[in-house]
Design an enzyme around this catalytic site. Structure first.
Site, PDB file in Angstrom:
ATOM      1  N   HIS A  78       0.844  -1.007  -0.033  1.00  0.00           N
ATOM      2  CA  HIS A  78      -0.181  -0.155   0.099  1.00  0.00           C
ATOM      3  C   HIS A  78       0.852   1.169  -0.015  1.00  0.00           C
ATOM      4  O   HIS A  78       1.507   1.368   0.815  1.00  0.00           O
ATOM      5  CB  HIS A  78      -0.975  -0.033   1.350  1.00  0.00           C
ATOM      6  CG  HIS A  78      -1.862   1.082   1.329  1.00  0.00           C
ATOM      7  ND1 HIS A  78      -2.332   1.680   2.514  1.00  0.00           N
ATOM      8  CD2 HIS A  78      -2.523   1.876   0.178  1.00  0.00           C
ATOM      9  CE1 HIS A  78      -3.053   2.550   1.917  1.00  0.00           C
ATOM     10  NE2 HIS A  78      -3.211   2.845   0.892  1.00  0.00           N
ATOM     11  N   GLU A  85       3.070   0.373   3.115  1.00  0.00           N
ATOM     12  CA  GLU A  85       2.763  -0.650   4.074  1.00  0.00           C
ATOM     13  C   GLU A  85       2.839  -2.210   3.146  1.00  0.00           C
ATOM     14  O   GLU A  85       2.312  -2.340   2.348  1.00  0.00           O
ATOM     15  CB  GLU A  85       1.367  -0.478   4.596  1.00  0.00           C
ATOM     16  CG  GLU A  85       1.281   0.650   5.430  1.00  0.00           C
ATOM     17  CD  GLU A  85      -0.474   1.001   5.746  1.00  0.00           C
ATOM     18  OE1 GLU A  85      -0.647   1.180   6.893  1.00  0.00           O
ATOM     19  OE2 GLU A  85      -1.058   1.008   4.752  1.00  0.00           O
TER      20      GLU A  85
HETATM   21  N1  CAA Z   1       4.035  13.979  -7.932  1.00  0.00           N
HETATM   22  C1  CAA Z   1       5.357  14.008  -7.739  1.00  0.00           C
HETATM   23  N2  CAA Z   1       5.887  15.051  -6.926  1.00  0.00           N
HETATM   24  C2  CAA Z   1       5.121  15.708  -6.248  1.00  0.00           C
HETATM   25  C3  CAA Z   1       3.990  15.768  -6.407  1.00  0.00           C
HETATM   26  C4  CAA Z   1       3.026  15.045  -7.383  1.00  0.00           C
HETATM   27  N3  CAA Z   1       1.739  14.928  -7.600  1.00  0.00           N
HETATM   28  N4  CAA Z   1       3.244  16.651  -5.694  1.00  0.00           N
HETATM   29  C5  CAA Z   1       4.237  17.485  -4.996  1.00  0.00           C
HETATM   30  N5  CAA Z   1       5.320  16.983  -5.534  1.00  0.00           N
HETATM   31  C6  CAA Z   1       6.697  17.278  -5.112  1.00  0.00           C
HETATM   32  C7  CAA Z   1       7.001  18.693  -5.327  1.00  0.00           C
HETATM   33  O1  CAA Z   1       7.730  18.629  -6.704  1.00  0.00           O
HETATM   34  C8  CAA Z   1       8.054  19.052  -4.522  1.00  0.00           C
HETATM   35  O2  CAA Z   1       9.483  18.504  -4.770  1.00  0.00           O
HETATM   36  P1  CAA Z   1      10.899  19.036  -4.317  1.00  0.00           P
HETATM   37  O3  CAA Z   1      10.863  19.204  -2.616  1.00  0.00           O
HETATM   38  O4  CAA Z   1      11.866  18.195  -4.584  1.00  0.00           O
HETATM   39  O5  CAA Z   1      10.760  20.564  -4.862  1.00  0.00           O
HETATM   40  C9  CAA Z   1       7.631  18.400  -3.093  1.00  0.00           C
HETATM   41  O6  CAA Z   1       6.899  17.167  -3.581  1.00  0.00           O
HETATM   42  C10 CAA Z   1       6.793  19.383  -2.311  1.00  0.00           C
HETATM   43  O7  CAA Z   1       5.864  19.853  -3.180  1.00  0.00           O
HETATM   44  P2  CAA Z   1       5.409  21.472  -2.983  1.00  0.00           P
HETATM   45  O8  CAA Z   1       6.376  22.211  -2.557  1.00  0.00           O
HETATM   46  O9  CAA Z   1       4.623  21.637  -4.259  1.00  0.00           O
HETATM   47  O10 CAA Z   1       4.173  21.405  -1.956  1.00  0.00           O
HETATM   48  P3  CAA Z   1       4.197  20.916  -0.589  1.00  0.00           P
HETATM   49  O11 CAA Z   1       5.400  21.202   0.311  1.00  0.00           O
HETATM   50  O12 CAA Z   1       2.676  21.285  -0.020  1.00  0.00           O
HETATM   51  O13 CAA Z   1       3.951  19.101  -0.629  1.00  0.00           O
HETATM   52  C11 CAA Z   1       2.813  17.143  -0.673  1.00  0.00           C
HETATM   53  C12 CAA Z   1       3.147  18.347  -1.302  1.00  0.00           C
HETATM   54  C13 CAA Z   1       4.061  16.412  -0.326  1.00  0.00           C
HETATM   55  C14 CAA Z   1       1.578  16.615  -1.145  1.00  0.00           C
HETATM   56  C15 CAA Z   1       2.480  17.599   0.849  1.00  0.00           C
HETATM   57  O14 CAA Z   1       1.284  18.583   0.965  1.00  0.00           O
HETATM   58  C16 CAA Z   1       1.947  16.505   1.486  1.00  0.00           C
HETATM   59  O15 CAA Z   1       2.624  15.581   2.194  1.00  0.00           O
HETATM   60  N6  CAA Z   1       0.643  16.257   2.050  1.00  0.00           N
HETATM   61  C17 CAA Z   1       0.008  15.234   2.699  1.00  0.00           C
HETATM   62  C18 CAA Z   1       0.106  14.114   1.589  1.00  0.00           C
HETATM   63  C19 CAA Z   1      -0.448  12.771   2.344  1.00  0.00           C
HETATM   64  O16 CAA Z   1      -0.927  12.822   3.298  1.00  0.00           O
HETATM   65  N7  CAA Z   1      -0.663  11.895   1.482  1.00  0.00           N
HETATM   66  C20 CAA Z   1      -1.434  10.543   1.990  1.00  0.00           C
HETATM   67  C21 CAA Z   1      -2.679  10.482   1.716  1.00  0.00           C
HETATM   68  S1  CAA Z   1      -3.421   8.916   2.249  1.00  0.00           S
HETATM   69  C22 CAA Z   1      -3.277   7.814   1.182  1.00  0.00           C
HETATM   70  O17 CAA Z   1      -2.590   8.261   0.082  1.00  0.00           O
HETATM   71  C23 CAA Z   1      -3.595   6.526   1.318  1.00  0.00           C
HETATM   72  C24 CAA Z   1      -4.856   6.117   1.232  1.00  0.00           C
HETATM   73  O18 CAA Z   1      -5.076   5.067   1.193  1.00  0.00           O
HETATM   74  C25 CAA Z   1      -6.102   7.025   1.209  1.00  0.00           C
END
Ligand code: CAA
Length: 293
Positions: A140, A152
């Site tokens: 996961h 996971e």
């Molecule tokens: N694909 C690839 N890279 C991405 C991306 C994407 N969709 N979105 C952001 N990035 C990269 C950016 O390019 C940036 O890279 P660098 O540090 O190398 O420059 C980095 O991630 C940070 O992006 P931003 O500066 O644009 O924005 P941010 O600091 O707000 O980070 C985020 C974005 C990583 C999404 C952050 O907001 C985050 O961690 N959010 C929480 C996400 C989360 O909780 N995910 C789990 C969801 S639950 C799940 O998925 C499972 C389920 O079963 C439901």
């Protein structure tokens, strides 16, 4: 067994991310979608992500070319038959997953290991559609897959311990931190995350705070990268609704029950960021407007 070739079924948000990290980790990777158009869309998305890494200087143009060279698309399941591991990332519906794995079971050699990226369905029940439940695990990943460091690795009571350890090692080779989880509804992350997200909606329904104030509270007060409503819109309200139904069905506990507001938003087609509207309105993507209740 040395894993060399990885198959990924589904090239949407999760599948394309998994295919990307697999090719980046040096594995020959074949990704399967149901139409040529969807294969192309998925591969284009990966190309765009890699191009962004080149722009930022964290990947060379030559390395990008090598990664893309390891990545192939296919529309047929037969295209996956010589893969060492196949990771499924299709729609979160049990019949579709069982049907897929039953077909793959007939096509693939006996050594192929199967993995599902399901976030909430029971791995045991998906594996039972095959004759190889001992070679079946959950893997996961988290959205966005190239960025989130966790995977996971889920074992069932039927998973062979040697295969399980191999898949824990595979998760690490993909550049992720693998955590070991049992096949219990929602595994580790969603067991904790889903009640939190649903509670946030209940707090909104009860007038505890506005969308923006609840988001800011968790973001600025607890250091979460996104507040709960931004995260709900990011994950997808339809996906969260599905997951909560599956988890409620498993545990019969109120904390997993979908609040009425979530159900109504899904029924209205407000699925979050991907549909342009959820707890925020994304008509202007640079300035999302929070919902007022
Ligand atoms: N694909 C690839 N890279 C991405 C991306 C994407 N969709 N979105 C952001 N990035 C990269 C950016 O390019 C940036 O890279 P660098 O540090 O190398 O420059 C980095 O991630 C940070 O992006 P931003 O500066 O644009 O924005 P941010 O600091 O707000 O980070 C985020 C974005 C990583 C999404 C952050 O907001 C985050 O961690 N959010 C929480 C996400 C989360 O909780 N995910 C789990 C969801 S639950 C799940 O998925 C499972 C389920 O079963 C439901």
């Amino acid at each position: 067994m040395a894993i060399q070739k990885v198959g990924v079924v589904g090239c949407g948000l999760m599948g394309s991310g998994i295919a990307q990290v697999s090719a980046q980790a040096g594995f020959q990777t074949v990704v399967r979608e149901v139409s040529g158009e969807l294969v192309e869309k998925g591969l284009k998305g990966i190309e765009k992500n890699l191009a962004r890494l080149v722009e930022k200087g964290s990947l060379t143009e030559a390395a990008k070319g090598e990664i893309q060279g390891r990545l192939k698309g296919t529309t047929s399941l037969e295209g996956l038959k010589d893969c060492d591991v196949i990771v499924e990332a299709i729609i979160e519906q049990l019949p579709a997953k069982r049907e897929l794995f039953s077909a793959l079971d007939a096509i693939c050699g006996p050594n192929t290991i199967f993995a599902s990226n399901t976030s909430s369905l029971t791995i045991t029940e998906i594996a039972a559609a095959t004759k190889r439940p001992q070679r079946f695990v959950g893997l996961h990943f988290f959205n966005p897959v190239p960025v989130m460091k966790l995977v996971e690795v889920v074992r069932t009571i039927a998973t062979d311990p040697g295969i399980y350890e191999e898949m824990v090692g595979f998760g690490a080779k993909l550049g992720k931190t693998p955590v070991r989880a049992q096949d219990g509804g929602g595994f580790i992350v969603n067991r904790l995350l889903v009640p939190y997200l649903l509670d946030s909606i209940r707090a909104l329904e009860e007038g505890v705070g506005s969308v923006l104030d609840i988001d800011n509270s968790m973001k600025l007060g607890c250091g979460y990268p996104m507040g709960p409503f931004t995260l709900l819109d990011f994950v997808g309200l339809d996906t969260t609704y599905y997951i909560s139904q599956i988890m409620f069905d498993e545990f019969k506990e109120k904390r997993f029950a979908a609040p009425p507001l979530l159900k109504r938003m899904v029924l209205a087609g407000w699925h979050g960021k991907k549909s342009g509207r959820g707890f925020y309105d994304y008509s202007d993507p640079n300035n999302p407007k929070p919902m007022q209740l």
